[in-house]
Design a protein around this motif. Structure first.
Motif, PDB file in Angstrom:
ATOM      1  N   TYR A  78       0.845  -1.129  -0.077  1.00  0.00           N
ATOM      2  CA  TYR A  78       0.035  -0.106  -0.095  1.00  0.00           C
ATOM      3  C   TYR A  78       1.020   1.405   0.138  1.00  0.00           C
ATOM      4  N   ARG A 116       1.049   4.078  -2.938  1.00  0.00           N
ATOM      5  CA  ARG A 116       0.500   5.624  -2.582  1.00  0.00           C
ATOM      6  C   ARG A 116       1.927   6.342  -3.021  1.00  0.00           C
ATOM      7  N   GLN A 147       2.053   6.462  -7.166  1.00  0.00           N
ATOM      8  CA  GLN A 147       0.986   7.008  -8.013  1.00  0.00           C
ATOM      9  C   GLN A 147       1.263   8.309  -8.383  1.00  0.00           C
ATOM     10  N   ALA A 166      -7.740   9.012  -1.496  1.00  0.00           N
ATOM     11  CA  ALA A 166      -7.167   8.271  -0.581  1.00  0.00           C
ATOM     12  C   ALA A 166      -8.147   8.245   0.713  1.00  0.00           C
ATOM     13  N   PHE A 224       2.101  10.863   4.219  1.00  0.00           N
ATOM     14  CA  PHE A 224       1.656  10.889   2.877  1.00  0.00           C
ATOM     15  C   PHE A 224       1.178  12.308   2.330  1.00  0.00           C
ATOM     16  N   VAL A 259       3.626  12.873  -0.897  1.00  0.00           N
ATOM     17  CA  VAL A 259       2.838  12.769  -2.232  1.00  0.00           C
ATOM     18  C   VAL A 259       3.107  14.056  -2.898  1.00  0.00           C
TER      19      VAL A 259
END
Ligand SMILES: Nc1ncnc2c1ncn2[C@@H]1O[C@H](COP(=O)(O)OP(=O)(O)OP(=O)(O)O)[C@@H](O)[C@H]1O
Length: 680
Positions: free
Chosen positions: A420, A424, A427, A470, A507, A511
């Motif tokens: 996972y 993430r 992505q 998410a 994240f 991200v």
């Protein structure tokens, strides 16, 4: 470790009604129970009989109009009682990305008193794993194929982990909703015998149970038999056959007693189809019960030893007050072995009970008979202690520590889901490469002006959407565990929410950073450190605004499906009002206020100013207007489009305020969900 408090439970003349469109509906009607401590009690009845409602009422988890009382010793349900009570839900709600040992250890950290040392807590967990016979899978991730986590432990093992979660605090009263549902016969027997063992040191355990096998049924001490919210039988399991024999009802040989009883007290399909039948039953029985039964709560004047309470202890004075009607003397003498007719319950002509099996009249008659029986007398005669119980309660860990434990649990869950994490983080990288490729080599002429604006808009959009999506899928699963644990008063909503935000924060930073760092050089956006840093910072704020928004929608809605439907309705205006798709001056006045609360707009304006400041633009031959190039500097473009006077700090503050507001609203909606859950 806290001691077991030996707690008898008294239900006195308890009725529960819910409001429906047609007025109040009676779900439980004048229920009386006296449950001695250390007993294992089964609640059975046909579907819709009121089993779960009765269990929830005892747990103090219903919202509605109730009458009568439910007492633990001599106390009604309260926070104090909640500390010695454990409710094991039918759904195995737990963090499926943890192992059974991790799950139980975190529950022990959260719920056990701070005076207990870590080593001792771990030992408690080990003992539970051993007694529930799940040591062999204690380090296997529970798993959940529907959440993309490979199935780890079996359904029966999961059920035992679920029970184990309720055992960590060493509760004195355990309420279990359908502990055997979905289990094979052997595992169902194992789970029930574990419950039976737990009663040996004085715990009181009440369980709803669906179609138990005879061997499982016999493990219970007492039976509560419900029919459409009415009590048809409450008494020892080993007295059931004698009791029904007095009414001339005999289970066929080799039959499952529980199934037979449920058939006996169920309405036939024809009766059920009569819409008003059940309401009529409620009204008629309520009138009957008011007229004919005197229900007294007997308070013993002296302190009594709770261990000695026994259903067979009948107050002789009360016995004389109640009259048993219509029971022929010779019914005690019936020899069960002589009865062989398997269809006996189909033909009811004994005269004591009126009506045919499956009819309303028949059930009314059974309830009336029970209300006049010795069993009812015994129930009502059991003494309720006068004095408040001296409960052994210790203070749990403080809220700060609880938040840290919850955050640590969140990170453990992530650590167990390496795939996972990779997904993430990959992505944004993949998306940035793909989009960067499309926009690569933006020209510095006039057409490049709009391309540059387009890429900035896309950067923001992707951050908002990635973070909302998410959250929309992850929060509902965690919300279920939160609701379960908060019902057990494990921690307040705010602790859960802060831990959720902290677990997501890596994240929320990584991200947008990955995305911005990859897309900037590929597309040819400005890469000097100051401008790149501002781009990253506003991407981070946008991503967190997006996840805050997603958390708020998830917290406010009951299912991920509803959340998913709601999200676009709320996100689309945010996108439209950001100033890329339409000139904000051209928006009709009645709607133009939306731009002032739109976080996408505040971020977009900063990104545009940040990118265009210091840029030079040229014109191709066809772009010249009367031989002049209209826009030659970024500043010129910013003035022309109304982005020039943007203040970075003000916009950053607005973004932070938006994030804080969405978090605050999320906590509010979660607290509301928690209250709703309490009333299910
Ligand atoms: N809040 C409510 N509003 C309206 N009706 C309700 C409410 N709660 C329960 N009921 C009704 O009360 C009855 C008893 O419900 P309950 O869930 O207690 O039954 P049950 O015996 O546990 O059934 P099952 O075995 O199917 O789970 C049902 O007819 C149910 O529809």
């Amino acid at each position: 470790m806290s001691e077991i408090n030996k707690i008898p439970i008294f239900v006195r003349d308890f009725s529960f009604n819910v409001k429906t469109k047609k007025g109040y509906k009676t779900i439980l009607d004048h229920i009386n129970l006296s449950i001695p401590s250390g007993s294992l009690v089964a609640i059975i009845g046909a579907s819709g009989a009121g089993k779960t409602t009765l269990l929830n009422s005892i747990a103090g988890r219903v919202l509605g109009k109730s009458e009568g009382s439910i007492l633990f010793g001599n106390e009604p349900h309260s926070n104090r009682i909640n500390k010695i009570l454990s409710y094991v839900t039918q759904q195995d709600t737990m963090h499926t990305n943890l192992t059974p040992r991790q799950i139980l250890r975190f529950v022990s950290d959260l719920r056990l008193p701070k005076t207990i040392k870590k080593q001792e807590k771990n030992q408690i967990v080990e003992n539970i794993l051993k007694s529930l016979q799940i040591e062999h899978c204690a380090d296997t991730i529970v798993g959940s194929p529907e959440s993309g986590i490979k199935r780890g432990i079996s359904g029966g093992e999961m059920k035992r982990v679920n029970i184990g979660m309720g055992l960590v605090t060493n509760p004195s009263v355990i309420l279990v909703d359908e502990p055997t549902s979905g289990l094979d016969a052997q595992t169902a027997y194992l789970c029930t015998s574990i419950l039976k063992d737990l009663t040996k040191d004085g715990r009181t355990i009440i369980s709803t149970i669906h179609q138990p096998r005879q061997s499982i049924f016999e493990l219970f001490d007492y039976l509560v038999l419900l029919s459409h919210g009415k009590l048809v039988y409450f008494g020892p399991i080993n007295e059931i056959e004698n009791y029904f024999a007095k009414m001339n009802f005999f289970p066929p040989r080799n039959t499952n007693l529980a199934d037979w009883l449920i058939d006996l007290v169920s309405l036939s399909e024809g009766e059920l189809k009569k819409e008003e039948t059940i309401n009529k039953l409620s009204k008629e029985l309520s009138v009957y019960q008011k007229d004919e039964i005197q229900l007294d709560i007997i308070h013993d004047k002296n302190e009594i030893d709770l261990n000695e309470i026994d259903l067979n202890e009948v107050d002789k004075d009360k016995e004389d007050d109640l009259e048993i009607q219509d029971i022929p003397d010779d019914f005690e003498e019936i020899d069960l072995d002589k009865i062989t007719n398997p269809n006996f319950i189909q033909n009811n002509s004994n005269g004591i009970i009126k009506g045919e099996v499956g009819t309303l009249e028949f059930i009314k008659s059974l309830v009336k008979y029970y209300n006049n029986s010795n069993l009812m007398k015994k129930t009502l005669s059991m003494k309720i202690p006068k004095q408040k119980m001296d409960l052994h309660l210790e203070r749990p860990v403080n809220l700060f520590k609880k938040t840290l434990i919850l955050t640590k649990r969140g990170f453990y869950g992530l650590r167990n889901q390496k795939r996972y994490i990779i997904q993430r983080l990959l992505q944004p990288a993949v998306l940035a490469c793909f989009v960067g490729w499309i926009f690569s080599g933006i020209p510095s002429n006039q057409s490049g002006l709009m391309d540059r604006l387009g890429i900035l808009f896309f950067i923001l959009l992707s951050q908002i959407l990635l973070s909302i999506m998410a959250v929309l899928f992850v929060l509902p699963k965690e919300k279920a565990v939160f609701l379960r644990e908060s019902m057990d008063s494990a921690y307040p909503t705010v602790c859960f929410f802060i831990s959720k935000v902290l677990t997501d924060l890596p994240f929320g930073i990584l991200v947008p950073t990955i995305f911005a760092v990859i897309i900037t050089p590929i597309t040819g956006l400005q890469t000097n450190p100051k401008q790149l840093l501002i781009l990253i910072l506003f991407c981070i704020l946008s991503a967190n605004a997006g996840s805050g928004f997603g958390l708020m929608i998830s917290a406010a809605t009951r299912t991920p499906e509803i959340a998913l439907t709601m999200a676009p309705v709320m996100v689309v205006p945010m996108i439209i009002f950001c100033g890329f798709m339409i000139d904000l001056n051209n928006i009709t006045k009645t709607l133009s206020w939306i731009q002032y609360i739109d976080p996408v707009k505040y971020s977009f304006f900063v990104l545009v100013k940040n990118e265009f400041t210091g840029l030079k633009f040229t014109c191709t031959q066809s772009e010249l207007v009367q031989g002049v190039c209209p826009i030659t500097t970024g500043e010129q473009f910013l003035k022309f489009k109304g982005f020039y006077n943007v203040n970075y700090w003000e916009n950053a503050l607005f973004m932070i305020a938006f994030i804080l507001l969405s978090w605050g609203l999320s906590v509010y909606f979660l607290s509301k969900a928690r209250k709703r859950e309490a009333g299910r």
